[in-house]
Scaffold this motif. Structure first.
Motif, PDB file in Angstrom:
ATOM      1  N   LYS A   5       0.865  -1.184   0.000  1.00 22.98           N
ATOM      2  CA  LYS A   5       0.000   0.000   0.000  1.00 22.98           C
ATOM      3  C   LYS A   5       0.899   1.230   0.000  1.00 22.98           C
ATOM      4  O   LYS A   5       1.968   1.235   0.626  1.00 22.98           O
ATOM      5  N   ASP A  87      -4.001  11.435  -0.830  1.00 21.80           N
ATOM      6  CA  ASP A  87      -4.920  10.305  -0.674  1.00 21.80           C
ATOM      7  C   ASP A  87      -5.672  10.402   0.649  1.00 21.80           C
ATOM      8  O   ASP A  87      -6.763   9.857   0.800  1.00 21.80           O
ATOM      9  N   ILE A  88      -5.063  11.074   1.619  1.00 19.51           N
ATOM     10  CA  ILE A  88      -5.672  11.303   2.928  1.00 19.51           C
ATOM     11  C   ILE A  88      -5.264  12.695   3.392  1.00 19.51           C
ATOM     12  O   ILE A  88      -4.125  13.112   3.176  1.00 19.51           O
ATOM     13  N   VAL A 115     -11.373  12.854  -0.528  1.00 18.33           N
ATOM     14  CA  VAL A 115     -10.564  11.814   0.106  1.00 18.33           C
ATOM     15  C   VAL A 115     -10.868  11.800   1.609  1.00 18.33           C
ATOM     16  O   VAL A 115     -11.441  12.760   2.143  1.00 18.33           O
ATOM     17  N   PRO A 116     -10.515  10.724   2.317  1.00 19.66           N
ATOM     18  CA  PRO A 116     -10.748  10.675   3.762  1.00 19.66           C
ATOM     19  C   PRO A 116     -10.050  11.824   4.492  1.00 19.66           C
ATOM     20  O   PRO A 116      -8.924  12.198   4.155  1.00 19.66           O
ATOM     21  N   PHE A 118      -9.000  13.048   8.352  1.00 20.04           N
ATOM     22  CA  PHE A 118      -8.859  12.699   9.769  1.00 20.04           C
ATOM     23  C   PHE A 118      -8.705  13.981  10.584  1.00 20.04           C
ATOM     24  O   PHE A 118      -8.010  14.909  10.165  1.00 20.04           O
ATOM     25  N   ASP A 146     -13.669  11.288   9.012  1.00 17.94           N
ATOM     26  CA  ASP A 146     -13.596   9.836   8.837  1.00 17.94           C
ATOM     27  C   ASP A 146     -12.978   9.157  10.051  1.00 17.94           C
ATOM     28  O   ASP A 146     -13.356   8.042  10.406  1.00 17.94           O
ATOM     29  N   GLU A 147     -12.008   9.814  10.668  1.00 18.18           N
ATOM     30  CA  GLU A 147     -11.390   9.298  11.884  1.00 18.18           C
ATOM     31  C   GLU A 147     -11.017  10.476  12.778  1.00 18.18           C
ATOM     32  O   GLU A 147     -10.690  11.564  12.283  1.00 18.18           O
ATOM     33  N   CYS A 165      -4.098   3.583  11.495  1.00 12.95           N
ATOM     34  CA  CYS A 165      -5.346   4.099  10.921  1.00 12.95           C
ATOM     35  C   CYS A 165      -5.135   4.570   9.477  1.00 12.95           C
ATOM     36  O   CYS A 165      -5.959   4.291   8.595  1.00 12.95           O
ATOM     37  N   ILE A 166      -4.036   5.275   9.224  1.00 14.83           N
ATOM     38  CA  ILE A 166      -3.734   5.733   7.865  1.00 14.83           C
ATOM     39  C   ILE A 166      -3.601   4.534   6.931  1.00 14.83           C
ATOM     40  O   ILE A 166      -4.124   4.539   5.809  1.00 14.83           O
ATOM     41  N   LYS A 168      -5.011   1.713   6.940  1.00 14.12           N
ATOM     42  CA  LYS A 168      -6.306   1.131   6.561  1.00 14.12           C
ATOM     43  C   LYS A 168      -6.902   1.823   5.329  1.00 14.12           C
ATOM     44  O   LYS A 168      -7.561   1.195   4.514  1.00 14.12           O
ATOM     45  N   TYR A 169      -6.676   3.127   5.218  1.00 14.51           N
ATOM     46  CA  TYR A 169      -7.314   3.917   4.169  1.00 14.51           C
ATOM     47  C   TYR A 169      -6.472   4.054   2.897  1.00 14.51           C
ATOM     48  O   TYR A 169      -6.970   4.531   1.878  1.00 14.51           O
TER      49      TYR A 169
END
Length: 299
Positions: A5, A87-88, A115-116, A118, A146-147, A165-166, A168-169
């Protein structure tokens, strides 16, 4: 074969909330400079965290603030430009129940990204645990994150949870950099920033925003490196303060910077510093570009 990833993680927030401290903590070494003065970070700085099957490219951005000159415009555009490339997105805030206009403006921008997002509440080591729930509730009313991850970048508390946590996304994909890469910053850029950090930490409040550092030469030998660099300021009166009585302040800045540069390069460093005046350089397109700030990069 293990699937990997990888992705880009943008760190946003108002000045002085601990973005550079968090990034340095994650990668385990000092790349981004830190100080207790706002607007320390001027360029976007990418650092790379890699483990067996994951690579996170963290983009530390200048704090979003109300710009007062062309340098300020450049810094804000740099921060905003990362929103659409990540991406996050991480919104880093301090552990407090007050949500200021700066945070609200960034939240409005983040509501437009696809994008997600946090919410990362930093400096939890400065408050009582029972207070955190109230802070979280206040931010939940502003945006559906998202988180939400509370942590202390300075102490390292809960930073591992953020990394998990990062991961995962993040999307599946190949690594962008070799596993040994820690940053996209050239050595000269890091050296100039380390010198600027020591000036930020050593000088009085009104001067640091008006300084830039240019590395004039770096000459390597087997055991050592000779570096010459110039600290630029905007006023003649500032030049005298930076040099100090009998050169004491300049010597202090040089000694502190040399220690960090030696750690980074793993070599003995001979550092020579000069001070020159460039009036109003923060409003000069030519001088901004000369010092490594290129506004056209954000167009």
């Amino acid at each position: 074969m293990t699937q990997t990833k990888s992705g880009f993680v943008s760190i946003l927030g108002r000045p002085n909330v601990g973005k550079s401290t968090l990034m340095n903590r994650i990668i385990g070494t000092k790349i981004a400079i830190t100080s207790n003065k706002p607007q320390t970070t001027r360029n976007r700085i990418q650092t790379v965290y890699t483990n067996e099957d994951t690579q996170m490219v963290f983009v530390d951005t200048p704090g979003i603030h109300r710009a007062k000159n062309k340098l300020g415009d450049y810094m804000v555009k740099t921060a905003k430009s990362t929103l659409n490339e990540a991406d996050i997105c991480l919104l880093l805030v301090e552990a407090t129940d007050y949500i200021g206009a700066g945070e609200k403006a960034i939240i409005e921008m983040l509501k437009t990204v696809k994008v997600p997002v946090f919410l990362v509440i930093n400096k939890i080591d400065t408050v009582k645990k029972e207070e955190l729930l109230g802070f979280i509730d206040n931010y939940r009313k502003e945006m559906n994150f998202d988180e939400i991850i509370p942590l202390s970048a300075l102490k390292g508390d809960n930073v591992d949870e953020l990394i998990t946590c990062i991961k995962k996304y993040l999307p599946y994909g190949p690594f962008f950099y070799d596993e040994g890469t820690l940053t996209d910053q050239p050595e000269r850029q890091i050296v100039s920033e380390l010198i600027r950090e020591k000036a930020l930490r050593s000088l009085s409040d009104e001067i640091p925003h008006g300084i830039a550092v240019s590395v004039d030469s770096m000459n390597f030998s087997k055991q050592s490196v000779a570096i010459e660099a110039t600290i630029y300021c905007e006023r003649d009166s500032h030049k005298g303060i930076i040099i100090g009585k009998g050169g004491a302040m300049l010597k202090k800045i040089g000694t502190l910077a040399r220690e960090d540069i030696e750690k980074m390069l793993d070599k003995k460093v001979n550092l020579k510093l000069w001070v020159k005046v460039k009036k109003d350089w923060r409003d000069s397109d030519f001088l901004l570009a000369n010092f490594g700030y290129h506004p056209e990069d954000n167009e």
